[in-house]
Design an enzyme around this catalytic site. Structure first.
Site, PDB file in Angstrom:
ATOM      1  N   ASP A  15      -6.129  -4.684  33.116  1.00  0.00           N
ATOM      2  CA  ASP A  15      -6.883  -3.683  33.882  1.00  0.00           C
ATOM      3  C   ASP A  15      -8.151  -4.179  34.571  1.00  0.00           C
ATOM      4  O   ASP A  15      -9.181  -3.487  34.553  1.00  0.00           O
ATOM      5  CB  ASP A  15      -7.239  -2.498  32.963  1.00  0.00           C
ATOM      6  CG  ASP A  15      -6.020  -1.745  32.453  1.00  0.00           C
ATOM      7  OD1 ASP A  15      -4.891  -2.204  32.708  1.00  0.00           O
ATOM      8  OD2 ASP A  15      -6.193  -0.712  31.789  1.00  0.00           O
ATOM      9  N   LYS A 102       0.761   1.208  34.457  1.00  0.00           N
ATOM     10  CA  LYS A 102       0.894   2.114  33.300  1.00  0.00           C
ATOM     11  C   LYS A 102       0.130   3.403  33.564  1.00  0.00           C
ATOM     12  O   LYS A 102      -0.780   3.428  34.394  1.00  0.00           O
ATOM     13  CB  LYS A 102       0.382   1.432  32.026  1.00  0.00           C
ATOM     14  CG  LYS A 102      -1.075   1.027  32.085  1.00  0.00           C
ATOM     15  CD  LYS A 102      -1.488   0.238  30.853  1.00  0.00           C
ATOM     16  CE  LYS A 102      -2.904  -0.291  31.001  1.00  0.00           C
ATOM     17  NZ  LYS A 102      -3.929   0.750  31.124  1.00  0.00           N
ATOM     18  N   CYS A 141      -7.848  -0.398  26.246  1.00  0.00           N
ATOM     19  CA  CYS A 141      -6.558  -0.970  26.670  1.00  0.00           C
ATOM     20  C   CYS A 141      -6.307  -2.370  26.131  1.00  0.00           C
ATOM     21  O   CYS A 141      -5.155  -2.719  25.878  1.00  0.00           O
ATOM     22  CB  CYS A 141      -6.452  -0.891  28.187  1.00  0.00           C
ATOM     23  SG  CYS A 141      -6.230   0.836  28.714  1.00  0.00           S
TER      24      CYS A 141
HETATM   25  C1  VGL Z   1      -8.877   2.461  30.046  1.00  0.00           C
HETATM   26  C2  VGL Z   1      -9.995   4.425  29.661  1.00  0.00           C
HETATM   27  C3  VGL Z   1      -9.111   5.122  30.447  1.00  0.00           C
HETATM   28  C4  VGL Z   1      -8.799   0.978  29.837  1.00  0.00           C
HETATM   29  C5  VGL Z   1      -7.972   3.145  30.824  1.00  0.00           C
HETATM   30  O1  VGL Z   1      -8.220   0.279  30.701  1.00  0.00           O
HETATM   31  O2  VGL Z   1      -9.311   0.481  28.799  1.00  0.00           O
HETATM   32  N1  VGL Z   1      -9.872   3.117  29.451  1.00  0.00           N
HETATM   33  N2  VGL Z   1      -8.099   4.461  31.017  1.00  0.00           N
END
Ligand code: VGL
Ligand code: ZN
Length: 194
Positions: A15, A102, A141
């Site tokens: 991410d 995702k 994540c």
């Molecule tokens: C994430 C919060 C909401 C992450 C993704 O990538 O850690 N955190 N969506």
């Protein structure tokens, strides 16, 4: 601990998208500071011929994880927006790399890169036994991807110098690291990997 990359290793970069970087919709403090070291890991895996997987949050604009739609987060990483793009300093190999989206359905969220994706199948097809995981956020994540991988039987290494957390509650990242270690993950840094 010294680790030598072998043919059954894969790198998973979690991410590293604009919305999770300083100035983004859901910023991870200093999330951009890990880009240079992540790029070193990415180039190391690339030059050894190992696959590199990039996960990305890829939400519809009315996603259930968003405030106003039942969730706790500000809208972030909406499909096909600038915020969902990878940080432009992140090195993306032209070959042997995979983008894993995702959380792409309105009513399904995924903190793990394995949830609702074909990541496990792609790793299995390539005979991967060990995963090396970096990116953001340590306490969401990254943690869930590492735990997901351990539960699927992979050995998991967490890149100590290639992760950053959000720490919604102070200490969350440290707790997440201890939790991953308690489940069998191993912490390593760039100096320990060849
Ligand atoms: C994430 C919060 C909401 C992450 C993704 O990538 O850690 N955190 N969506
Ligand atoms: Zn999200």
């Amino acid at each position: 601990m010294k680790v030598k990359i072998n043919d059954f290793d894969a790198l998973i970069v979690v991410d590293m998208q604009n919305d999770f970087m300083p100035g983004g919709a859901l910023p991870v403090p200093e999330g951009d500071k890990i880009i240079p070291v992540l790029n070193e890991y990415i180039k190391l895996f690339e030059s050894n011929g190992n696959p590199v997987f990039f996960t990305r949050d890829w939400h519809p604009e009315n996603h259930i994880s968003f405030k106003g739609y039942g969730g706790i987060w500000p809208p972030h990483c909406v499909q096909d927006t600038k915020g969902a793009e990878f940080h432009h300093d992140l090195y993306i190999p032209s070959d042997n790399k995979f983008i894993i989206s995702k959380g792409y359905s309105r009513d399904f969220d995924a903190y793990s890169g394995f949830q609702g994706t074909i990541l496990n199948e792609l790793l299995k097809e390539r005979g991967i036994k060990r995963i090396f995981v970096g990116g953001v956020a340590t306490d969401y994540c990254v943690k869930n991807t590492v735990i997901g991988g351990l539960n699927l039987g992979y050995e998991a290494f967490v890149l100590e110098d290639g992760i950053k957390g959000v720490d919604v509650n102070p200490g969350d990242s440290e707790k997440a690291i201890n939790y991953m270690l308690s489940k069998g993950a191993v912490l390593i840094n760039k100096n320990e990997v060849k």
